[in-house]
Design an enzyme around this catalytic site. Structure first.
Site, PDB file in Angstrom:
ATOM      1  N   ASP A  29       0.702  -1.271   0.066  1.00 25.39           N
ATOM      2  CA  ASP A  29      -0.038  -0.035   0.051  1.00 25.39           C
ATOM      3  C   ASP A  29       0.778   1.404   0.062  1.00 25.39           C
ATOM      4  O   ASP A  29       1.653   1.569   0.833  1.00 25.39           O
ATOM      5  CB  ASP A  29      -0.810  -0.072   1.412  1.00 25.39           C
ATOM      6  CG  ASP A  29      -2.089   1.097   1.103  1.00 25.39           C
ATOM      7  OD1 ASP A  29      -1.500   2.290   0.883  1.00 25.39           O
ATOM      8  OD2 ASP A  29      -3.047   0.713   1.685  1.00 25.39           O
ATOM      9  N   LYS A  58       4.749 -20.963   7.704  1.00 29.11           N
ATOM     10  CA  LYS A  58       5.753 -20.365   8.730  1.00 29.11           C
ATOM     11  C   LYS A  58       6.698 -21.763   9.126  1.00 29.11           C
ATOM     12  O   LYS A  58       8.044 -21.576   9.584  1.00 29.11           O
ATOM     13  CB  LYS A  58       5.134 -20.082   9.834  1.00 29.11           C
ATOM     14  CG  LYS A  58       4.265 -18.655   9.772  1.00 29.11           C
ATOM     15  CD  LYS A  58       5.327 -17.685   9.303  1.00 29.11           C
ATOM     16  CE  LYS A  58       4.578 -16.316   9.126  1.00 29.11           C
ATOM     17  NZ  LYS A  58       5.508 -15.118   8.648  1.00 29.11           N
ATOM     18  N   THR A  63      -0.856  -6.102  17.052  1.00 30.61           N
ATOM     19  CA  THR A  63      -0.731  -5.542  15.634  1.00 30.61           C
ATOM     20  C   THR A  63      -2.107  -5.249  15.187  1.00 30.61           C
ATOM     21  O   THR A  63      -3.175  -5.928  15.810  1.00 30.61           O
ATOM     22  CB  THR A  63       0.054  -6.129  14.750  1.00 30.61           C
ATOM     23  OG1 THR A  63      -0.624  -7.297  14.573  1.00 30.61           O
ATOM     24  CG2 THR A  63       1.456  -6.601  15.227  1.00 30.61           C
ATOM     25  N   ASP A 104       5.050  -6.336  -4.114  1.00 25.55           N
ATOM     26  CA  ASP A 104       4.014  -7.160  -3.736  1.00 25.55           C
ATOM     27  C   ASP A 104       5.101  -8.646  -3.634  1.00 25.55           C
ATOM     28  O   ASP A 104       5.555  -9.112  -4.509  1.00 25.55           O
ATOM     29  CB  ASP A 104       3.102  -7.470  -4.699  1.00 25.55           C
ATOM     30  CG  ASP A 104       2.016  -8.503  -4.529  1.00 25.55           C
ATOM     31  OD1 ASP A 104       2.293  -9.333  -3.356  1.00 25.55           O
ATOM     32  OD2 ASP A 104       1.170  -8.712  -5.287  1.00 25.55           O
ATOM     33  N   ASN A 130       9.708 -10.166   6.927  1.00 29.08           N
ATOM     34  CA  ASN A 130       8.660 -10.004   7.984  1.00 29.08           C
ATOM     35  C   ASN A 130       7.349  -9.949   7.338  1.00 29.08           C
ATOM     36  O   ASN A 130       6.156 -10.495   7.845  1.00 29.08           O
ATOM     37  CB  ASN A 130       8.742  -8.832   8.867  1.00 29.08           C
ATOM     38  CG  ASN A 130       7.621  -8.224   9.620  1.00 29.08           C
ATOM     39  OD1 ASN A 130       7.211  -9.221  10.532  1.00 29.08           O
ATOM     40  ND2 ASN A 130       6.681  -7.458   9.328  1.00 29.08           N
ATOM     41  N   TYR A 133      -1.254 -21.503   6.892  1.00 29.26           N
ATOM     42  CA  TYR A 133      -0.582 -20.522   7.515  1.00 29.26           C
ATOM     43  C   TYR A 133       0.461 -21.030   8.294  1.00 29.26           C
ATOM     44  O   TYR A 133       1.851 -20.811   8.121  1.00 29.26           O
ATOM     45  CB  TYR A 133      -1.353 -19.413   8.359  1.00 29.26           C
ATOM     46  CG  TYR A 133      -0.624 -18.532   9.144  1.00 29.26           C
ATOM     47  CD1 TYR A 133       0.132 -17.361   8.382  1.00 29.26           C
ATOM     48  CD2 TYR A 133      -0.424 -18.348  10.475  1.00 29.26           C
ATOM     49  CE1 TYR A 133       0.729 -16.436   8.965  1.00 29.26           C
ATOM     50  CE2 TYR A 133       0.474 -17.683  11.215  1.00 29.26           C
ATOM     51  CZ  TYR A 133       0.969 -16.539  10.409  1.00 29.26           C
ATOM     52  OH  TYR A 133       1.890 -15.520  11.054  1.00 29.26           O
TER      53      TYR A 133
END
Length: 262
Positions: free
Chosen positions: A48, A163, A194, A71, A94, A159
């Protein structure tokens, strides 16, 4: 025996360039700001542009910080990012996305997207940037993983697998780059305060999340940033191939509970 050079933490990264993906908010932005305060030129990366420019302006008070749009799920964008950033001494992988879905409802498109951003993007960014570190004979890479890589959570199978793959890459890269003096480590956060986490659990769900932790609160992004800062510094010159949990004792609590089970 190696000589350990003692330098000020405030200036220990002077002359270094650090690239932090997912650097426009949360853990990434906290890390970039801390590295900048320690003298590094910090490059923050995000998709963004508006958000990135705002983060860049906010971080200017900490030191040299600039934003690049990219991206991580797009290989062409990753190649362009590597060219725009120039050689780096520190890379913090990250960036990550974490939509949750039960296995029986998981779409192929979302599965591919998660692995494209969380694994493929990091992989090829390292491939593009590590040659400079290898030629220089020094460098530090930190992969931000997750407690889900080592602890099971329903609905987060893809996910978690992404990881887990990043932790496996940490060990492989540490072995592959060790002879050239490039260190590779991972930081595994637990639940951290966050925007993404708060959108998922909501402030009212904090207690339900923190009840599973050793220290009963969500982590602050700055706590994760401090660990990353340590790992990329010469204070951690003897550490490579390691994953450090920064999870307020969640892994220990889980192991204790599991060992007490009948």
């Amino acid at each position: 025996m190696a000589t350990i050079k003692r330098i000020s933490v405030r200036t220990e990264l002077e002359g270094k360039r650090a690239l932090v993906t997912g650097g426009t908010s949360g853990i990434g932005l906290a890390t970039a700001r801390l590295l900048a305060r320690q003298g590094a030129e910090a490059v923050i990366v995000g998709r963004d542009t508006t958000r990135g420019r705002e983060a860049e302006r906010a971080a200017k008070e900490d030191g040299a910080v600039r934003f690049l749009a990219a991206d991580l799920g797009d290989p062409d964008s990753v190649r362009e990012l590597a060219g725009q950033s120039g050689p780096v001494d520190i890379l913090v992988n990250n960036a990550g996305i974490y939509p949750a879905s039960p296995t029986v409802e998981q779409s192929v498109q979302e599965y591919e997207q998660i692995f494209a951003v969380n694994v493929q993007g990091a992989y090829f960014l390292v491939a593009a940037l590590v040659p400079h570190m290898l030629a220089k004979g020094e460098g530090a890479i930190v992969n931000v993983t997750s407690i889900t890589a080592s602890r099971g959570f329903a609905g987060s199978s893809v996910y978690s697998a992404s990881k887990g793959a990043l932790e496996a890459l940490t060990r492989s890269w540490a072995a592959e780059f060790a002879d050239a003096g490039v260190r590779v480590n991972a930081v595994s956060p637990g639940s951290t305060r966050t925007e993404g986490v708060l959108r998922k659990v909501g402030p009212e769900a904090d207690k339900a999340v923190t009840d599973a932790l050793g220290i009963k609160r969500l982590a602050d992004p700055r706590e994760i940033a401090e660990t990353i800062s340590f790992l990329v510094s010469q204070r951690a010159s003897g550490i490579t191939g390691t994953t450090i949990d920064v999870d307020l004792g969640a892994a220990t609590t889980w192991r204790r509970s599991a060992s007490a089970a009948p």
